[in-house]
Design a protein around this motif. Structure first.
Motif, PDB file in Angstrom:
ATOM      1  N   PHE A  56       0.871  -1.165   0.000  1.00  0.00           N
ATOM      2  CA  PHE A  56       0.000   0.000   0.000  1.00  0.00           C
ATOM      3  C   PHE A  56       0.904   1.209   0.000  1.00  0.00           C
ATOM      4  O   PHE A  56       1.826   1.307   0.789  1.00  0.00           O
ATOM      5  CB  PHE A  56      -0.897   0.000   1.236  1.00  0.00           C
ATOM      6  CG  PHE A  56      -1.823  -1.184   1.277  1.00  0.00           C
ATOM      7  CD1 PHE A  56      -2.948  -1.217   0.481  1.00  0.00           C
ATOM      8  CD2 PHE A  56      -1.541  -2.256   2.098  1.00  0.00           C
ATOM      9  CE1 PHE A  56      -3.799  -2.307   0.514  1.00  0.00           C
ATOM     10  CE2 PHE A  56      -2.391  -3.356   2.139  1.00  0.00           C
ATOM     11  CZ  PHE A  56      -3.523  -3.378   1.347  1.00  0.00           C
ATOM     12  N   SER A  57       0.620   2.111  -0.887  1.00  0.00           N
ATOM     13  CA  SER A  57       1.569   3.195  -1.081  1.00  0.00           C
ATOM     14  C   SER A  57       0.896   4.556  -0.981  1.00  0.00           C
ATOM     15  O   SER A  57      -0.316   4.667  -0.859  1.00  0.00           O
ATOM     16  CB  SER A  57       2.200   3.070  -2.455  1.00  0.00           C
ATOM     17  OG  SER A  57       1.209   3.347  -3.419  1.00  0.00           O
ATOM     18  N   LEU A  58       1.704   5.560  -1.045  1.00  0.00           N
ATOM     19  CA  LEU A  58       1.179   6.921  -1.051  1.00  0.00           C
ATOM     20  C   LEU A  58       0.763   7.312  -2.461  1.00  0.00           C
ATOM     21  O   LEU A  58      -0.178   8.039  -2.663  1.00  0.00           O
ATOM     22  CB  LEU A  58       2.264   7.898  -0.579  1.00  0.00           C
ATOM     23  CG  LEU A  58       1.819   9.348  -0.502  1.00  0.00           C
ATOM     24  CD1 LEU A  58       1.124   9.585   0.825  1.00  0.00           C
ATOM     25  CD2 LEU A  58       2.987  10.279  -0.670  1.00  0.00           C
ATOM     26  N   HIS A 175       0.303   8.748   6.329  1.00  0.00           N
ATOM     27  CA  HIS A 175      -0.504   7.972   5.384  1.00  0.00           C
ATOM     28  C   HIS A 175      -0.089   6.498   5.410  1.00  0.00           C
ATOM     29  O   HIS A 175      -0.936   5.600   5.480  1.00  0.00           O
ATOM     30  CB  HIS A 175      -0.356   8.551   3.973  1.00  0.00           C
ATOM     31  CG  HIS A 175      -1.010   7.716   2.901  1.00  0.00           C
ATOM     32  ND1 HIS A 175      -2.266   7.975   2.420  1.00  0.00           N
ATOM     33  CD2 HIS A 175      -0.571   6.608   2.244  1.00  0.00           C
ATOM     34  CE1 HIS A 175      -2.581   7.059   1.501  1.00  0.00           C
ATOM     35  NE2 HIS A 175      -1.566   6.219   1.372  1.00  0.00           N
ATOM     36  N   HIS A 179      -2.026   2.812   6.747  1.00  0.00           N
ATOM     37  CA  HIS A 179      -2.145   1.452   6.205  1.00  0.00           C
ATOM     38  C   HIS A 179      -1.824   0.400   7.269  1.00  0.00           C
ATOM     39  O   HIS A 179      -2.408  -0.675   7.291  1.00  0.00           O
ATOM     40  CB  HIS A 179      -1.211   1.272   5.006  1.00  0.00           C
ATOM     41  CG  HIS A 179      -1.675   1.998   3.772  1.00  0.00           C
ATOM     42  ND1 HIS A 179      -2.959   1.897   3.291  1.00  0.00           N
ATOM     43  CD2 HIS A 179      -1.032   2.839   2.927  1.00  0.00           C
ATOM     44  CE1 HIS A 179      -3.076   2.648   2.192  1.00  0.00           C
ATOM     45  NE2 HIS A 179      -1.918   3.229   1.964  1.00  0.00           N
ATOM     46  N   GLU A 211      -7.126   3.704   0.092  1.00  0.00           N
ATOM     47  CA  GLU A 211      -6.185   4.824   0.107  1.00  0.00           C
ATOM     48  C   GLU A 211      -6.795   6.078   0.734  1.00  0.00           C
ATOM     49  O   GLU A 211      -6.126   6.790   1.482  1.00  0.00           O
ATOM     50  CB  GLU A 211      -5.705   5.115  -1.315  1.00  0.00           C
ATOM     51  CG  GLU A 211      -4.863   3.989  -1.913  1.00  0.00           C
ATOM     52  CD  GLU A 211      -3.614   3.711  -1.096  1.00  0.00           C
ATOM     53  OE1 GLU A 211      -3.062   4.651  -0.489  1.00  0.00           O
ATOM     54  OE2 GLU A 211      -3.195   2.541  -1.064  1.00  0.00           O
ATOM     55  N   HIS A 267      -6.000   5.541  -6.139  1.00  0.00           N
ATOM     56  CA  HIS A 267      -5.800   6.315  -4.911  1.00  0.00           C
ATOM     57  C   HIS A 267      -6.822   7.426  -4.704  1.00  0.00           C
ATOM     58  O   HIS A 267      -6.848   8.040  -3.655  1.00  0.00           O
ATOM     59  CB  HIS A 267      -4.397   6.923  -4.886  1.00  0.00           C
ATOM     60  CG  HIS A 267      -3.338   5.922  -4.559  1.00  0.00           C
ATOM     61  ND1 HIS A 267      -3.041   4.846  -5.366  1.00  0.00           N
ATOM     62  CD2 HIS A 267      -2.498   5.819  -3.506  1.00  0.00           C
ATOM     63  CE1 HIS A 267      -2.072   4.145  -4.820  1.00  0.00           C
ATOM     64  NE2 HIS A 267      -1.722   4.701  -3.689  1.00  0.00           N
TER      65      HIS A 267
END
Ligand code: ZN
Length: 297
Positions: A56-58, A175, A179, A211, A267
């Motif tokens: 899971f990313s920004l 952020h 997650h 997100e 996102h």
């Protein structure tokens, strides 16, 4: 942001000297890219849409492909970073604040907050989710419950994405920690099971909810950290909102290509990201972050 002097977390792993880095640019699939190539790579990995790893990313590295193994033999030797540079101290301080805030919130809910490790790396790194790359942007790996950040991303954020300010940098960490909270609360596992049954378009829509919730959790953190530390100054939250508005899928797609394709969003739009952060920041309540229940995002 007045962050100096606050508690620093012991849970930062500094692996910037481990190698895999190189120069001022990023490595991707054995090709050395300057900063300018980063977004193209991000968009590229997103459009190809293969999903061998769950992170899971920004940015749009979420649940997209990890690059195939890269040719380490041509890597530049990594220059050893200073062990106590201000940026690393900043990361330790923000991480400590997320520990304090989420520790208290989960305790109130009768749960325990397991403090995650945050790994500083340069270039490329092996993770519990497979190979990680700077070009993916900061990300969280649910398998090893770690946040991964190449601090070079902050330069990208400032110079390429027009998002300066240490509050914006703190938002990036908050952020990813969002997650981790999703993982602890069982949301990530539920979502992964759901996405496995869904079409590509549906799975993307689910990813958007994940997100936006992490953005809302970042807002929740900002609310409580401000109560505890009084560290955000007048322009800090506007700079967070500015950053959120620059990393919406629509904004990133506009930067990298002429067309905006909502069905490929993973996102959320800039407006959605701003609005969910604001929502969390307004109340500090986790219950206000139910993006899965929201009819309208
Ligand atoms: Zn994310």
């Amino acid at each position: 942001m007045r962050w100096e002097g606050n508690r620093e977390s012991d849970n930062v792993e500094d692996r910037r000297s481990d190698g895999g880095g190189g120069g001022g640019g990023f490595r991707f699939g054995g090709i050395h890219l300057g900063i300018g190539g980063v977004l193209i790579v991000l968009i590229g990995s997103w459009l190809f849409g293969v999903n061998p790893m769950t992170v899971f990313s920004l940015l749009n590295g979420d649940s997209t492909s990890a690059p195939a193994s890269q040719d380490q033999s041509v890597s530049q030797p990594a220059q050893a970073p200073p062990t106590n540079d201000p940026l690393a101290n900043f990361v330790r301080t923000v991480l400590a604040s997320t520990e304090d805030v989420w520790g208290a919130i989960l305790q109130q809910a009768g749960r325990t907050y397991e403090r995650p490790h945050l790994v500083l790396f340069r270039g490329a790194i092996e993770t519990g989710c497979g190979g990680g790359e700077s070009a993916m942007g900061p990300f969280y790996c649910p398998q090893d419950r770690r946040v991964y950040i190449d601090l070079g991303f902050y330069e990208t954020l400032r110079n390429r994405l027009g998002s300066p300010g240490d509050a914006a940098q703190a938002y990036v960490i908050a952020h990813e920690i969002g997650h981790h909270v999703q993982k602890l609360m069982g949301i990530s596992d539920k979502v992964e099971a759901m996405r496995a049954q869904q079409s590509r378009v549906q799975a993307n829509a689910t990813s958007v909810r994940v997100e936006l919730q992490a953005d809302c959790y970042a807002g929740v953190w900002a609310f409580h950290s401000q109560e505890q530390n009084h560290w955000f100054e007048k322009n800090d939250i506007p700079l967070v909102l500015n950053a959120a508005s620059h990393i919406g899928d629509d904004a990133l797609q506009k930067m990298s290509q002429a067309r905006v394709m909502p069905e490929s969003f993973t996102h959320g739009t800039s407006a959605q990201r701003v609005s969910w952060f604001e929502r969390g920041y307004a109340s500090g309540r986790v219950d206000d972050c139910d993006t899965f229940d929201a009819a309208t995002l």
